[in-house]
Design an enzyme around this catalytic site. Structure first.
Site, PDB file in Angstrom:
ATOM      1  N   TYR A   1       0.821  -1.210   0.000  1.00 37.96           N
ATOM      2  CA  TYR A   1       0.000   0.000   0.000  1.00 37.96           C
ATOM      3  C   TYR A   1       0.858   1.264   0.000  1.00 37.96           C
ATOM      4  CZ  TYR A   1      -4.574  -2.151   0.933  1.00 37.96           C
ATOM      5  OH  TYR A   1      -5.756  -2.843   0.841  1.00 37.96           O
TER       6      TYR A   1
ATOM      7  N   LYS B   1       3.326 -15.199   2.250  1.00 37.37           N
ATOM      8  CA  LYS B   1       3.646 -16.062   1.112  1.00 37.37           C
ATOM      9  C   LYS B   1       5.163 -16.217   1.074  1.00 37.37           C
ATOM     10  CE  LYS B   1       1.521 -17.195  -2.269  1.00 37.37           C
ATOM     11  NZ  LYS B   1       1.129 -18.584  -2.688  1.00 37.37           N
TER      12      LYS B   1
ATOM     13  N   ASP C   1      -2.643 -18.155   1.026  1.00 49.69           N
ATOM     14  CA  ASP C   1      -3.684 -18.763   0.177  1.00 49.69           C
ATOM     15  C   ASP C   1      -4.380 -19.903   0.917  1.00 49.69           C
ATOM     16  OD1 ASP C   1      -1.284 -20.175   0.038  1.00 49.69           O
ATOM     17  OD2 ASP C   1      -1.428 -20.646  -2.093  1.00 49.69           O
TER      18      ASP C   1
ATOM     19  N   ASP D   1      -6.325  -7.137   4.374  1.00 49.80           N
ATOM     20  CA  ASP D   1      -7.497  -6.526   3.739  1.00 49.80           C
ATOM     21  C   ASP D   1      -8.403  -7.619   3.173  1.00 49.80           C
ATOM     22  OD1 ASP D   1      -9.099  -4.450   2.596  1.00 49.80           O
ATOM     23  OD2 ASP D   1      -8.153  -4.845   0.671  1.00 49.80           O
TER      24      ASP D   1
ATOM     25  N   ASP E   1     -12.221  -9.197   4.804  1.00 52.05           N
ATOM     26  CA  ASP E   1     -13.489  -9.211   4.056  1.00 52.05           C
ATOM     27  C   ASP E   1     -14.024 -10.645   3.991  1.00 52.05           C
ATOM     28  OD1 ASP E   1     -13.417  -6.439   3.315  1.00 52.05           O
ATOM     29  OD2 ASP E   1     -14.385  -6.939   1.414  1.00 52.05           O
TER      30      ASP E   1
END
Ligand code: NAD
Ligand code: IPM
Ligand code: MN
Length: 350
Positions: A136, A187, A220, A244, A248
Site C-alpha cells: 500500500y 507467502k 492462500d 485486507d 473481508d
C-alpha cells in the site's frame, strides 16, 4: 480536548455514523465530539481528501471514528487525490500500524452467514492487519508507457524487521488475553517480504512469546481454511494486503460486512483510528438501509481501546447482542429494518 473526531465520509458513511451519534448521545452524553469532512466530500469542498487541518485534528483527538470513503463519483480523480488516498494518508499520518479486525459470530446470527451454522456458531477470531506498510505504501509505484506500446505498472511490497516485529508483538499480546494462539500468514514460498515476515515472527516468538502457540500458514491456504473451518483460528497476524482480503472474507462467517468493526492502534497513548471494515456501498447509499452495526461496534472498540470506558463498551456490546436477539435485522442480515430503526433498536436495548 476532543474525545472523538467523527469523519462520516461518503456513501453510507454519513448514514451509519449518524447512528453512532445517536448511540453516543444516549450512552456518553459527556463525550466531546467534533466532526469534519473527509474523503470524497472533502475533495469536493477543499480539493483534498485529507486536509492538513483534519489530520492535525485527528492527531489531537483521543479517538477518530471514520464512516467510509470513496465511490464512483471520484473514479476519475488523480490517484493521490482520491478518497482512498486520504484514508491511507490518515492511517500513515496517525501511524496506526496495528489494525484489529475482529470477526465474531453473534449467536442470533449463526444462520445469517453464508457458511453452515455449525462452522460459524461461536466463532471469535481476531485478524491483526499491518496497516501502514507493505504494498500500500511501498515505492516505487507508477504506471509508465512502453516504447513498443502498452504500459507497465509497478507496485512495491516492502517490509522492515521493525515494522513486522511491532505488529507481531500486538498479535502475541492479544493472544495471551484470548485463546493463546497466533497464526502468521504470508507467502514465504514466493515472496522475500514473506520470508522476512516468517523469520521475524519466529524470532520474536522465541525471544518473548514462547508461551503462545505460533503457527505459520501460507496466505492462500489461510483463505481456504477461513471458509473450511474458521473456528481453528484465534489471532491471525498478516500484512496490509493479505489482511485486507482475509478480513473481508472472514466477515462472511459472521453474517456480512455490515457487522465488522475495526480498531487501528499505534504506539501506546496515541489516538486510535476506528472504522467499519466495509466501504461506502454505492449500491445502497442514500436508501437508508445500510447496517449501522459495524460503525456502532467500531464506537464500542473506541470506548474500550482509546477512551478508557471499558464498562460502557461492555454495555454497548451487550445492547447490540440483545437487539439482535430481539430480532432486529437490516436487509443485509435478512431483515427489513432501516438504518435508523436498527440504531433505535440498539438504543432501546441500552
Ligand atoms: P463495499 O464494502 O462498499 O461494498 C461491498 C458490498 O457490501 C456491497 O454490496 C454493499 O452494499 C455491501 N455492504 C457494505 N457495507 C454494508 C453495510 N453497512 N450494510 C449493508 N451492506 C453493506 O465495497 P466496494 O463496493 O468494493 O467499494 C465501494 C467503495 O468503497 C470503493 O470506492 C472503495 O474503495 C471504498 N471502500 C472504502 C473503505 C473504507 O472507507 N474503509 C473500505 C472498503 C471500500
Ligand atoms: C479497507 C478498505 C481500504 C483498504 C481502502 C478503501 C483503501 O478496503 O479498509 O478494508 O484497502 O485498506
Ligand atoms: Mn478492505
Amino acid at each position: 480536548m476532543t474525545d472523538l473526531l467523527l469523519l462520516p465520509g461518503d456513501g453510507i458513511g454519513p448514514e451509519v455514523i449518524g447512528e453512532v451519534r445517536k448511540v453516543a448521545a444516549a450512552l456518553t452524553p459527556d463525550l466531546v465530539i467534533e466532526e469534519r469532512a473527509f474523503g470524497g466530500c472533502s475533495y469536493d469542498q477543499f480539493g483534498s481528501p485529507l486536509t492538513d487541518e483534519t489530520l492535525a485534528a485527528a492527531k489531537a483527538s483521543k479517538a477518530v471514528l471514520m464512516g467510509a470513503v470513496g465511490g464512483p463519483k471520484w473514479s476519475g480523480v488523480a490517484r493521490d487525490k482520491r478518497p482512498e488516498a486520504g484514508l491511507l494518508g490518515l492511517r500513515a499520518g496517525m501511524n496506526v500500524f496495528a489494525n484489529l479486525r475482529p470477526a465474531l459470530c453473534f449467536a442470533p446470527l449463526a444462520d445469517a452467514s453464508s457458511l453452515k451454522r455449525e462452522l460459524v456458531e461461536g466463532l471469535d477470531l481476531m485478524i491483526v492487519r499491518e496497516l501502514v506498510g507493505g504494498v500500500y505504501f511501498g515505492s516505487p509505484r507508477f504506471i509508465e508507457a512502453l516504447p513498443e506500446g502498452g504500459k507497465r505498472a509497478v507496485d512495491t511490497q516492502v517490509y522492515t524487521t521493525a515494522e513486522i516485529e511491532r505488529v507481531a508483538r500486538v498479535a502475541f499480546e492479544l493472544a495471551r488475553g484470548r485463546r493463546n494462539k497466533v497464526t502468521s500468514c504470508e507467502k514465504s514460498n514466493v515472496m522475500d517480504s514473506g520470508l522476512l515476515w516468517r523469520e521475524v515472527v519466529t524470532d520474536l516468538h522465541k525471544r518473548e512469546f514462547a508461551d503462545v502457540e505460533l503457527e505459520h500458514m501460507l496466505a492462500d491456504n489461510a483463505a481456504m481454511q477461513l471458509v473450511r473451518a474458521p473456528k481453528q483460528f484465534d489471532v491471525i497476524v498478516t500484512d496490509n494486503l493479505f489482511g485486507d482480503i482475509l478480513s473481508d472474507e472472514a466477515s462472511q462467517a459472521t453474517g456480512g460486512l455490515g457487522l465488522l468493526p475495526s480498531a487501528a492502534l499505534g504506539v501506546p497513548g496515541a489516538p486510535g483510528l476506528y472504522e467499519p471494515i466495509h466501504g461506502s456501498a454505492p449500491d445502497i447509499a442514500g436508501k437508508g438501509i445500510a447496517n449501522p452495526l459495524a460503525a456502532i461496534l467500531s464506537f464500542e472498540m473506541a470506548l474500550r481501546w482509546s477512551l478508557g470506558r471499558g464498562e460502557l463498551a461492555d454495555r454497548l456490546f451487550a445492547a447490540v447482542t440483545r437487539a439482535l436477539e430481539g430480532g432486529a435485522r437490516t436487509p443485509d442480515i435478512g431483515g427489513q429494518l432501516t438504518t435508523a430503526q436498527m440504531g433505535d433498536a440498539v438504543i432501546a436495548a441500552l
